[in-house]
Design a protein around this motif. Structure first.
Motif, PDB file in Angstrom:
ATOM      1  N   UNK A   5       0.984  -1.238   0.050  1.00  0.00           N
ATOM      2  CA  UNK A   5       0.043   0.057  -0.051  1.00  0.00           C
ATOM      3  C   UNK A   5       0.856   1.392   0.026  1.00  0.00           C
ATOM      4  N   UNK A  53      -8.745  -0.869  -8.078  1.00  0.00           N
ATOM      5  CA  UNK A  53      -9.464   0.222  -7.987  1.00  0.00           C
ATOM      6  C   UNK A  53      -9.190   1.401  -8.394  1.00  0.00           C
ATOM      7  N   UNK A  55      -8.557   4.586 -10.688  1.00  0.00           N
ATOM      8  CA  UNK A  55      -9.313   5.648 -11.288  1.00  0.00           C
ATOM      9  C   UNK A  55      -8.339   6.501 -11.975  1.00  0.00           C
ATOM     10  N   UNK A  56      -8.515   6.868 -13.239  1.00  0.00           N
ATOM     11  CA  UNK A  56      -7.539   7.755 -13.791  1.00  0.00           C
ATOM     12  C   UNK A  56      -7.837   9.314 -13.401  1.00  0.00           C
ATOM     13  N   UNK A  57      -6.676   9.777 -13.265  1.00  0.00           N
ATOM     14  CA  UNK A  57      -6.517  11.121 -12.786  1.00  0.00           C
ATOM     15  C   UNK A  57      -7.111  12.056 -13.845  1.00  0.00           C
ATOM     16  N   UNK A  58      -8.349  12.828 -13.388  1.00  0.00           N
ATOM     17  CA  UNK A  58      -8.947  13.922 -14.275  1.00  0.00           C
ATOM     18  C   UNK A  58      -7.859  14.994 -14.802  1.00  0.00           C
ATOM     19  N   UNK A  59      -7.103  15.603 -13.950  1.00  0.00           N
ATOM     20  CA  UNK A  59      -6.222  16.602 -14.365  1.00  0.00           C
ATOM     21  C   UNK A  59      -5.180  16.041 -15.458  1.00  0.00           C
ATOM     22  N   UNK A  60      -4.514  15.224 -14.996  1.00  0.00           N
ATOM     23  CA  UNK A  60      -3.598  14.424 -16.105  1.00  0.00           C
ATOM     24  C   UNK A  60      -4.438  14.176 -17.696  1.00  0.00           C
TER      25      UNK A  60
END
Lengths: 366, 366
Positions: A5, A53, A55-60
């Motif tokens: 982790x 789990x 989730x792609x980063x929206x900013x990138x």
DNA sequence: CTGAAAGCGCTTACAG
DNA sequence: CTGAAAGCGCTTACAG
């Protein structure tokens, strides 16, 4: 084997690629449905995505492909002291915003909702910051000067609400002209009222100007006595409407037979002020609104008004913005139809079988 | 010399740096108030920014410093068929959302508002996408299972509303227990009603369960006849409340002296259904709500209910999220006080001098 | 105080 | 179909 982790857990596409045993390009393709990845590649990627789990980063994503899939909505909040019975949540902005949001979702866009105070002076920097976080802007009534709009329009496409289109921006509005025409004709023709006044909204509001103009024209055409201007200046708030009535009454002025208010909020204040002085609506003075806010049907008597398709207004605003964002095209000017809603505050009869809640038939008084 | 207008106009920090004759690092520092740029450096940069109307790209900024300054709010929309007099815009979610937004603004954050349909099944992917665009999430009632929350909590901090905290998420709620206790005591003690029923909200709602439990306890403690369960199952909607009453009446059931509704919407439906059958509220049957939505004071008779500090609920939710985002700290569980609002639907007397609009004093019937 | 450079996490030509 | 690599527009150590 348990995953090590990561402390501040930012999982990236590299983690997914590593776990799936493919390149980051393949992960991206699978995630976005680009190209034609082989079935087993897709499998491996999806499994890794699921297990992590991810989730792609929206900013990138936004930075990379030049699309945030977010639009901004800016509106005015608060300001006028709340009047009893007047609750912010009955403002029709909420309905418009809902319309925007629902439509945006259909296209996979999200909506940044941002309010600015009624009296905030220099809102441009704040709106500019929002522009930087979005692909386009929807501005409610009277948010920015034409100059301000022109400046921001270099950054993102802009749709204004209830304004007028500029060289740089688009606009949607409701058909104030038809609505006010139907309303005034109902009063001066159907009810044959011979004296009538227009209690205005904010002087600088395009909606208000349009309504005032048609009011005058129709009242004059029917040869009715009409009053506009000076003592009849409101500001779209209930308190504003109430103040006008109180001042007139204090001055001993005789009120006209009917008062056409610039919007429902104003009508609410007017009815309240009349009630305090024991003046009966609609028996002595008829009162009408404009907007058909939710509470309009619950007033006593239920308010005759003009319904604007607020949810559709929002939806159309998004549509215009979207076509501009995705295709650099888009109609610059859209006008939506409105509907006269006849209830009882104009003096129309009552249907005793129904309680408040119907559109054009409701029970007055008791 | 006129600027060579870039076709798809994306002005960057490089353009500003070029024009100002400094490095992009200096531009960034001036724009963000970092370091101590020399006065003339600042001047040059600010001038260039102004002349170009430069606005930094939020996505690039977010990617670079790991902070989007955007939080997401997710809530359920629509679903239940609209009942007459019931308007979506009176739902208290709007008020909560307003509270969130106002508070967020104080910290320079913007809010992504996103609704999902009431019956949408697999909302996790949609919420995950929003998580990817934000620094944290506020989830309204019953948006996600504990498992779903745990999964998303690895990506962004989460605050739930009216739920309960989990290992991975925080929660804010109102003090249902005290509110319901005060309400039931008012009915069974002050009014001495001996038969009383609880018309429930959705069975899976934590708020509903808490309210039901206290209802039973207090009714039992006062030794009143009380009814809960089977025939009294509503769903928080006006239509749900009306249906329960209609069924009971059709079955010839004698109604209790007072009906405690799980929320105001339900009470609205109940009062409407009673009205249709000619049953007088509160003379024959008293009705109470919970929430104090804006329209509650406009009902006939004005609704006795429990006011929840919805705007504050939203503000607190943001505060919790913010401290978690900025300091990785934050109370995991907050309970806000509520207030009993006594109007007339419980059978309380009237103040004939005032029209609808006051909190605890209003005129019943006519 | 200032600049050159690395890096944030993606997407997408470009080769293979 | 797939991978290596460049690039999106910023911020921020790191030197100077």
């Amino acid at each position: 084997m348990p995953e090590p982790k990561r402390p501040k857990g930012t999982l990236t596409i590299y983690d997914v690629a590593g776990r799936a045993g493919v390149s980051i390009a393949s992960v991206s393709r699978v995630l976005n449905g680009q190209g034609s990845p082989r079935a087993d590649t897709r499998e491996k990627v999806m499994r890794a995505v699921r297990e992590l789990s991810f989730v792609p980063d929206g900013a990138a994503r936004a930075l990379s492909n030049g699309l945030k899939e977010v639009i901004g909505v800016v509106f005015r909040r608060g300001g006028e002291a709340l009047f009893e019975g007047e609750d912010e949540s009955l403002l029709f902005m909420d309905v418009i915003n809902r319309g925007i949001e629902v439509e945006a979702q259909r296209r996979g866009f999200d909506v940044l909702m941002s309010s600015v105070g009624f009296d905030d002076e220099d809102v441009l920097p704040r709106i500019a910051a929002i522009a930087g976080k979005t692909d386009g802007l929807i501005l409610h009534d009277r948010m920015l000067s034409a100059v301000g709009i022109a400046r921001l329009a270099d950054i993102v496409p802009i749709v204004t609400l209830a304004g007028s289109p500029t060289r740089a921006s688009m606009n949607v509005r409701c058909d104030n002209e038809s609505g006010m025409r139907a309303l005034v004709q109902h009063l001066v023709i159907d009810h044959a009222y011979r004296s009538i006044a227009y209690l205005s909204g904010r002087a600088d509001s395009p909606d208000n100007r349009a309504r005032a103009k048609v009011f005058e024209a129709e009242a004059a055409a029917a040869d009715a006595d009409f009053q506009v201007g000076a003592p009849w200046l409101g500001n779209y708030s209930a308190a504003g409407g109430a103040n006008v009535i109180a001042s007139l009454l204090d001055a001993g002025t005789k009120l006209p037979r009917a008062i056409v208010c610039a919007n429902d909020q104003t009508a609410l204040g007017v009815m309240h002020a009349l009630g305090r002085r024991g003046i009966k609506v609609p028996e002595e003075v008829a009162v009408t609104g404009f907007d058909d806010v939710p509470v309009a049907r619950h007033l006593h008597p239920p308010l005759t008004t003009v319904r604007q398709p607020m949810q559709e207004l929002g939806a159309r605003a998004f549509d215009m913005l979207y076509s501009r964002i995705s295709a650099a095209a888009g109609t610059p000017d859209v006008v939506l139809p409105v509907q006269l809603i006849v209830r009882e505050s104009c003096g129309c009869a009552t249907n005793p079988a129904s309680r408040a809640g119907n559109a054009s038939i409701a029970r007055s008084g008791t």
